[in-house]
Design an enzyme around this catalytic site. Sequence first.
Site, PDB file in Angstrom:
ATOM      1  N   GLY A  53       0.763  -1.234   0.000  1.00 47.97           N
ATOM      2  CA  GLY A  53       0.000   0.000   0.000  1.00 47.97           C
ATOM      3  C   GLY A  53       0.796   1.287   0.000  1.00 47.97           C
ATOM      4  O   GLY A  53       0.214   2.362   0.158  1.00 47.97           O
ATOM      5  N   TRP A  55       2.293   2.921  -2.497  1.00 50.42           N
ATOM      6  CA  TRP A  55       1.911   3.817  -3.591  1.00 50.42           C
ATOM      7  C   TRP A  55       0.520   4.392  -3.358  1.00 50.42           C
ATOM      8  O   TRP A  55       0.263   5.549  -3.690  1.00 50.42           O
ATOM      9  CB  TRP A  55       1.992   3.073  -4.928  1.00 50.42           C
ATOM     10  CG  TRP A  55       3.388   3.072  -5.494  1.00 50.42           C
ATOM     11  CD1 TRP A  55       4.550   3.167  -4.792  1.00 50.42           C
ATOM     12  CD2 TRP A  55       3.767   2.994  -6.866  1.00 50.42           C
ATOM     13  NE1 TRP A  55       5.624   3.143  -5.631  1.00 50.42           N
ATOM     14  CE2 TRP A  55       5.185   3.026  -6.916  1.00 50.42           C
ATOM     15  CE3 TRP A  55       3.064   2.869  -8.048  1.00 50.42           C
ATOM     16  CZ2 TRP A  55       5.897   2.968  -8.115  1.00 50.42           C
ATOM     17  CZ3 TRP A  55       3.775   2.791  -9.247  1.00 50.42           C
ATOM     18  CH2 TRP A  55       5.165   2.849  -9.281  1.00 50.42           C
ATOM     19  N   ASP A  76      -5.666  -5.525  -5.340  1.00 43.60           N
ATOM     20  CA  ASP A  76      -4.650  -6.558  -5.140  1.00 43.60           C
ATOM     21  C   ASP A  76      -5.343  -7.889  -4.867  1.00 43.60           C
ATOM     22  O   ASP A  76      -6.456  -7.923  -4.326  1.00 43.60           O
ATOM     23  CB  ASP A  76      -3.728  -6.203  -3.975  1.00 43.60           C
ATOM     24  CG  ASP A  76      -2.389  -6.944  -4.064  1.00 43.60           C
ATOM     25  OD1 ASP A  76      -1.401  -6.311  -4.492  1.00 43.60           O
ATOM     26  OD2 ASP A  76      -2.335  -8.138  -3.718  1.00 43.60           O
ATOM     27  N   ASP A  92      -8.894  -9.783  -9.003  1.00 40.07           N
ATOM     28  CA  ASP A  92      -7.970 -10.188 -10.058  1.00 40.07           C
ATOM     29  C   ASP A  92      -7.956  -9.126 -11.154  1.00 40.07           C
ATOM     30  O   ASP A  92      -9.006  -8.796 -11.715  1.00 40.07           O
ATOM     31  CB  ASP A  92      -8.443 -11.536 -10.617  1.00 40.07           C
ATOM     32  CG  ASP A  92      -7.500 -12.124 -11.639  1.00 40.07           C
ATOM     33  OD1 ASP A  92      -6.543 -11.434 -12.036  1.00 40.07           O
ATOM     34  OD2 ASP A  92      -7.723 -13.284 -12.044  1.00 40.07           O
ATOM     35  N   ASP A 117       2.966  -1.103  -9.484  1.00 40.37           N
ATOM     36  CA  ASP A 117       4.309  -1.411  -8.981  1.00 40.37           C
ATOM     37  C   ASP A 117       4.450  -2.913  -8.733  1.00 40.37           C
ATOM     38  O   ASP A 117       5.306  -3.345  -7.970  1.00 40.37           O
ATOM     39  CB  ASP A 117       4.580  -0.624  -7.688  1.00 40.37           C
ATOM     40  CG  ASP A 117       6.030  -0.717  -7.248  1.00 40.37           C
ATOM     41  OD1 ASP A 117       6.911  -0.749  -8.125  1.00 40.37           O
ATOM     42  OD2 ASP A 117       6.285  -0.765  -6.023  1.00 40.37           O
ATOM     43  N   LYS A 157       6.074  -0.788 -13.417  1.00 41.88           N
ATOM     44  CA  LYS A 157       7.437  -1.294 -13.216  1.00 41.88           C
ATOM     45  C   LYS A 157       7.806  -2.262 -14.337  1.00 41.88           C
ATOM     46  O   LYS A 157       6.973  -3.068 -14.770  1.00 41.88           O
ATOM     47  CB  LYS A 157       7.508  -2.022 -11.873  1.00 41.88           C
ATOM     48  CG  LYS A 157       8.917  -2.519 -11.508  1.00 41.88           C
ATOM     49  CD  LYS A 157       8.865  -3.726 -10.594  1.00 41.88           C
ATOM     50  CE  LYS A 157       8.293  -3.422  -9.227  1.00 41.88           C
ATOM     51  NZ  LYS A 157       9.271  -2.747  -8.339  1.00 41.88           N
TER      52      LYS A 157
END
Length: 337
Positions: A53, A55, A76, A92, A117, A157
């Site tokens: 958490g 970000w 998530d 999902d 990320d 990322k």
Amino acid sequence: MGKTSRDKRDIYYRLAKENKWRARSAFKLMQIDDEFQILKGVRRAVDLCAAPGSWSQVLSKRLYEEDQEAKIVAIDLQPMAPIPGVIQLQGDITSVDTANQVIKHFSGEKSDIVICDGAPDVTGIHSLDEFMQAELILAAFNITSHVLKEGGNFLAKIFRSRNSSLLYAQMKKYFKKVYLAKPRSSRQSSCEAFVLCLDYSPPEGFVPTMGKTSLDATDASAISPDIIDGFVTCGDLSGWDSEKSYPLDIDACFPKGEIDEEQKKRYEFKDVVQPPTDPAYKAALDKKKSGVFAKMSADLNRQLKAELSRGKDQKKTPAENVPSVEELEKAAEKFQL
């Protein structure tokens, strides 16, 4: 290894705890935002693969400072401890239902920015890790194409590799500008970087789908050398060095010696701000702590020694002395593994 050793080796890990960030990755997003101003004017934001958490914390802090009516959705697969002002979805990102829930929380509107990320559990096999990360970026892009408004931005990322330019070329088909960003808080020795895609402009006739197994095909040999609009390092070059070890005495390690009285306070070890709430590895750790694995290992060792001893008497080859798969499965079942 002492509990303060990581505070010495990783200054951003230490600063994250001192500033109540859940992970050091918070500094990466802040440094990218300081360079590109990607959060300026954002009213709706989506954080993919959000746990633990950090970000989402940055989004909450920076967006609500500018607009109290802003909305943030964090997604998530794993449960995540609540963050004030952040709507959390445990779901999902490859599901259309998850995308629909995001738009529902935004009252039918689409997001101004999507950030991700997320990363797979690395194996150490670089080619496999790069492939898995590319698959995750594809999944992130698929849901982004459902929830991001035209003109919006996407940040994810990546693990840099020889095939990265193909990814940039593919992203350039959907965004007007594509940058490769390397925050100061990201270790220089790491292949980690962030692809920043600005101004979402999908091709005419493009229909978002979760079923894409790859982005639109692009001939790698035809990739233009200027497909990336720039490689940008983010963060103060005179600031903290993510590769350097610092002493615990803050007076001795602060850049340029510029510290105020509050920062001169004595070093005090701090625990992480928010440990994982229900990590996937928890069951394995519980079994290890309860001695299940040790008992299983001891039982298998006894069985193996008995087989070896019996093999010597019967003159069996070493291969014949090894427990069979069925025997190992029975042992695992015995210990409820």
